[in-house]
Design a protein around this motif. Structure first.
Motif, PDB file in Angstrom:
ATOM      1  N   VAL A   2     -24.204   3.725  -7.612  1.00 34.95           N
ATOM      2  CA  VAL A   2     -23.158   4.613  -7.183  1.00 34.95           C
ATOM      3  C   VAL A   2     -21.822   4.399  -7.984  1.00 34.95           C
ATOM      4  O   VAL A   2     -21.432   3.253  -8.211  1.00 34.95           O
ATOM      5  CB  VAL A   2     -22.913   3.824  -5.776  1.00 34.95           C
ATOM      6  CG1 VAL A   2     -21.622   4.436  -4.875  1.00 34.95           C
ATOM      7  CG2 VAL A   2     -24.222   4.312  -4.622  1.00 34.95           C
ATOM      8  N   GLN A   3     -21.122   5.571  -8.146  1.00 35.45           N
ATOM      9  CA  GLN A   3     -19.740   5.386  -8.838  1.00 35.45           C
ATOM     10  C   GLN A   3     -18.918   5.716  -8.024  1.00 35.45           C
ATOM     11  O   GLN A   3     -18.669   6.729  -7.018  1.00 35.45           O
ATOM     12  CB  GLN A   3     -19.865   6.248  -9.821  1.00 35.45           C
ATOM     13  CG  GLN A   3     -20.623   5.753 -11.000  1.00 35.45           C
ATOM     14  CD  GLN A   3     -22.225   6.486 -10.858  1.00 35.45           C
ATOM     15  OE1 GLN A   3     -22.371   7.594 -10.494  1.00 35.45           O
ATOM     16  NE2 GLN A   3     -23.293   5.685 -10.961  1.00 35.45           N
ATOM     17  N   LEU A   4     -17.663   4.843  -8.061  1.00 34.31           N
ATOM     18  CA  LEU A   4     -16.316   5.277  -7.157  1.00 34.31           C
ATOM     19  C   LEU A   4     -15.435   5.391  -8.118  1.00 34.31           C
ATOM     20  O   LEU A   4     -15.135   4.496  -9.015  1.00 34.31           O
ATOM     21  CB  LEU A   4     -16.198   4.254  -6.160  1.00 34.31           C
ATOM     22  CG  LEU A   4     -17.440   3.753  -5.064  1.00 34.31           C
ATOM     23  CD1 LEU A   4     -16.918   2.458  -4.474  1.00 34.31           C
ATOM     24  CD2 LEU A   4     -17.554   5.029  -4.137  1.00 34.31           C
ATOM     25  N   VAL A   5     -14.679   6.387  -7.861  1.00 39.12           N
ATOM     26  CA  VAL A   5     -13.389   6.846  -8.845  1.00 39.12           C
ATOM     27  C   VAL A   5     -12.139   7.021  -8.052  1.00 39.12           C
ATOM     28  O   VAL A   5     -12.267   7.959  -7.209  1.00 39.12           O
ATOM     29  CB  VAL A   5     -13.817   8.213  -9.741  1.00 39.12           C
ATOM     30  CG1 VAL A   5     -12.626   8.345 -10.523  1.00 39.12           C
ATOM     31  CG2 VAL A   5     -15.028   7.699 -10.484  1.00 39.12           C
ATOM     32  N   GLU A   6     -11.230   6.200  -8.044  1.00 33.47           N
ATOM     33  CA  GLU A   6     -10.002   6.535  -7.251  1.00 33.47           C
ATOM     34  C   GLU A   6      -8.869   7.396  -8.195  1.00 33.47           C
ATOM     35  O   GLU A   6      -8.930   7.617  -9.207  1.00 33.47           O
ATOM     36  CB  GLU A   6      -9.403   4.874  -7.124  1.00 33.47           C
ATOM     37  CG  GLU A   6     -10.162   3.972  -6.438  1.00 33.47           C
ATOM     38  CD  GLU A   6     -10.802   3.237  -7.419  1.00 33.47           C
ATOM     39  OE1 GLU A   6     -11.095   2.068  -7.100  1.00 33.47           O
ATOM     40  OE2 GLU A   6     -11.124   3.642  -8.678  1.00 33.47           O
ATOM     41  N   SER A   7      -7.976   7.880  -7.368  1.00 29.38           N
ATOM     42  CA  SER A   7      -6.925   8.717  -7.731  1.00 29.38           C
ATOM     43  C   SER A   7      -6.117   8.790  -6.577  1.00 29.38           C
ATOM     44  O   SER A   7      -6.025   8.161  -5.521  1.00 29.38           O
ATOM     45  CB  SER A   7      -7.502  10.106  -8.022  1.00 29.38           C
ATOM     46  OG  SER A   7      -8.024  10.710  -6.841  1.00 29.38           O
ATOM     47  N   GLY A   8      -4.637   9.104  -7.132  1.00 27.73           N
ATOM     48  CA  GLY A   8      -3.540   9.540  -6.312  1.00 27.73           C
ATOM     49  C   GLY A   8      -2.627   8.288  -6.331  1.00 27.73           C
ATOM     50  O   GLY A   8      -1.685   8.178  -5.809  1.00 27.73           O
ATOM     51  N   GLY A   9      -2.737   7.196  -7.287  1.00 21.57           N
ATOM     52  CA  GLY A   9      -1.866   6.119  -7.496  1.00 21.57           C
ATOM     53  C   GLY A   9      -0.427   6.579  -8.001  1.00 21.57           C
ATOM     54  O   GLY A   9      -0.680   7.750  -8.667  1.00 21.57           O
ATOM     55  N   GLY A  16       8.611   5.384   1.385  1.00 21.99           N
ATOM     56  CA  GLY A  16       8.054   6.544   0.827  1.00 21.99           C
ATOM     57  C   GLY A  16       6.543   6.507   1.189  1.00 21.99           C
ATOM     58  O   GLY A  16       5.886   5.628   1.822  1.00 21.99           O
ATOM     59  N   SER A  17       5.663   7.579   0.700  1.00 21.96           N
ATOM     60  CA  SER A  17       4.192   7.550   1.127  1.00 21.96           C
ATOM     61  C   SER A  17       3.523   8.134  -0.333  1.00 21.96           C
ATOM     62  O   SER A  17       3.885   8.681  -1.174  1.00 21.96           O
ATOM     63  CB  SER A  17       4.086   8.700   2.098  1.00 21.96           C
ATOM     64  OG  SER A  17       4.783   8.266   3.239  1.00 21.96           O
ATOM     65  N   LEU A  18       2.359   7.717  -0.263  1.00 20.29           N
ATOM     66  CA  LEU A  18       1.161   7.914  -1.147  1.00 20.29           C
ATOM     67  C   LEU A  18       0.166   8.148  -0.672  1.00 20.29           C
ATOM     68  O   LEU A  18      -0.409   7.561   0.532  1.00 20.29           O
ATOM     69  CB  LEU A  18       1.135   6.870  -2.202  1.00 20.29           C
ATOM     70  CG  LEU A  18       1.972   6.799  -3.284  1.00 20.29           C
ATOM     71  CD1 LEU A  18       1.874   5.549  -4.312  1.00 20.29           C
ATOM     72  CD2 LEU A  18       2.243   8.138  -4.255  1.00 20.29           C
ATOM     73  N   ARG A  19      -1.125   9.014  -1.026  1.00 17.95           N
ATOM     74  CA  ARG A  19      -2.315   9.323  -0.646  1.00 17.95           C
ATOM     75  C   ARG A  19      -3.214   8.813  -1.636  1.00 17.95           C
ATOM     76  O   ARG A  19      -3.417   9.707  -2.610  1.00 17.95           O
ATOM     77  CB  ARG A  19      -2.532  10.532   0.010  1.00 17.95           C
ATOM     78  CG  ARG A  19      -4.006  10.547   0.486  1.00 17.95           C
ATOM     79  CD  ARG A  19      -4.114  12.141   1.066  1.00 17.95           C
ATOM     80  NE  ARG A  19      -5.282  12.192   2.017  1.00 17.95           N
ATOM     81  CZ  ARG A  19      -5.903  13.424   1.938  1.00 17.95           C
ATOM     82  NH1 ARG A  19      -5.912  14.352   1.157  1.00 17.95           N
ATOM     83  NH2 ARG A  19      -6.695  13.551   2.924  1.00 17.95           N
ATOM     84  N   TYR A  80     -10.318   8.294   1.939  1.00 23.40           N
ATOM     85  CA  TYR A  80      -8.781   8.223   1.716  1.00 23.40           C
ATOM     86  C   TYR A  80      -8.083   7.189   2.163  1.00 23.40           C
ATOM     87  O   TYR A  80      -8.592   6.655   3.162  1.00 23.40           O
ATOM     88  CB  TYR A  80      -8.138   9.438   2.338  1.00 23.40           C
ATOM     89  CG  TYR A  80      -8.944  11.025   1.791  1.00 23.40           C
ATOM     90  CD1 TYR A  80      -9.987  11.434   2.555  1.00 23.40           C
ATOM     91  CD2 TYR A  80      -8.799  11.650   0.772  1.00 23.40           C
ATOM     92  CE1 TYR A  80     -10.801  12.523   2.187  1.00 23.40           C
ATOM     93  CE2 TYR A  80      -9.523  12.851   0.309  1.00 23.40           C
ATOM     94  CZ  TYR A  80     -10.258  13.318   1.383  1.00 23.40           C
ATOM     95  OH  TYR A  80     -10.870  14.374   0.624  1.00 23.40           O
ATOM     96  N   LEU A  81      -6.794   6.781   1.500  1.00 21.08           N
ATOM     97  CA  LEU A  81      -5.961   6.033   2.349  1.00 21.08           C
ATOM     98  C   LEU A  81      -4.554   6.449   2.330  1.00 21.08           C
ATOM     99  O   LEU A  81      -3.936   6.641   1.080  1.00 21.08           O
ATOM    100  CB  LEU A  81      -5.994   4.579   1.268  1.00 21.08           C
ATOM    101  CG  LEU A  81      -5.189   3.337   2.024  1.00 21.08           C
ATOM    102  CD1 LEU A  81      -5.828   2.958   3.368  1.00 21.08           C
ATOM    103  CD2 LEU A  81      -5.205   2.418   1.144  1.00 21.08           C
ATOM    104  N   GLN A  82      -4.009   6.961   3.490  1.00 19.66           N
ATOM    105  CA  GLN A  82      -2.689   7.347   3.481  1.00 19.66           C
ATOM    106  C   GLN A  82      -2.009   6.218   3.961  1.00 19.66           C
ATOM    107  O   GLN A  82      -2.072   5.388   4.733  1.00 19.66           O
ATOM    108  CB  GLN A  82      -2.827   8.303   4.556  1.00 19.66           C
ATOM    109  CG  GLN A  82      -1.282   8.929   4.999  1.00 19.66           C
ATOM    110  CD  GLN A  82      -0.616   9.760   3.874  1.00 19.66           C
ATOM    111  OE1 GLN A  82      -1.752  10.694   3.471  1.00 19.66           O
ATOM    112  NE2 GLN A  82       0.393   9.732   3.425  1.00 19.66           N
TER     113      GLN A  82
END
Length: 124
Positions: A2-9, A16-19, A80-82
């Protein structure tokens, strides 16, 4: 595998907010629980949030409860992480994690698969 790839940082101001997004690839049928950990400079890696396969059960660290929301889309193999109301102490590398057993967990040993991480920096 399994490969996991994060994005959105990235960079955000306090308040403020980030997702964050995480895409799973490979043997995705093996994945049941998903979650997020983080590691700030000079500190140990810590649990942030976890979610069950159905999404009905979630778990949060006290430090992010009420500010962060975890969700998943099994059809798209995404989690996702809001992150809202960000604080400078949320600055860390955030890791997407997955495990073969259902039910959210705060323990590192519950997760077999880890992404490479994405940097989140919150300025005051």
């Amino acid at each position: 595998q399994v490969q996991l790839v994060e994005s959105g940082g990235g960079l955000a101001q306090a308040g403020g907010s980030l997702r964050l997004s995480c895409a799973a690839a490979g043997r995705t049928l093996s994945i049941r629980r998903l979650g997020w950990f983080r590691q700030a400079p000079g500190k140990a890696r810590e649990f942030v949030s976890g979610i069950s396969w159905s999404g009905d059960s979630t778990y949060y660290a006290d430090s992010v409860k009420g500010r962060f929301t975890i969700s998943r889309d099994n059809a798209q193999n995404m989690v996702y992480l809001q992150m809202n109301s960000l604080k400078p102490e949320d600055t860390a590398v955030y890791y997407c994690v997955g495990g073969p057993v259902d039910g959210p967990s705060q323990f590192r040993s519950s997760y077999n698969w880890w992404g490479q991480g994405t940097q989140v920096t919150v300025s005051s």
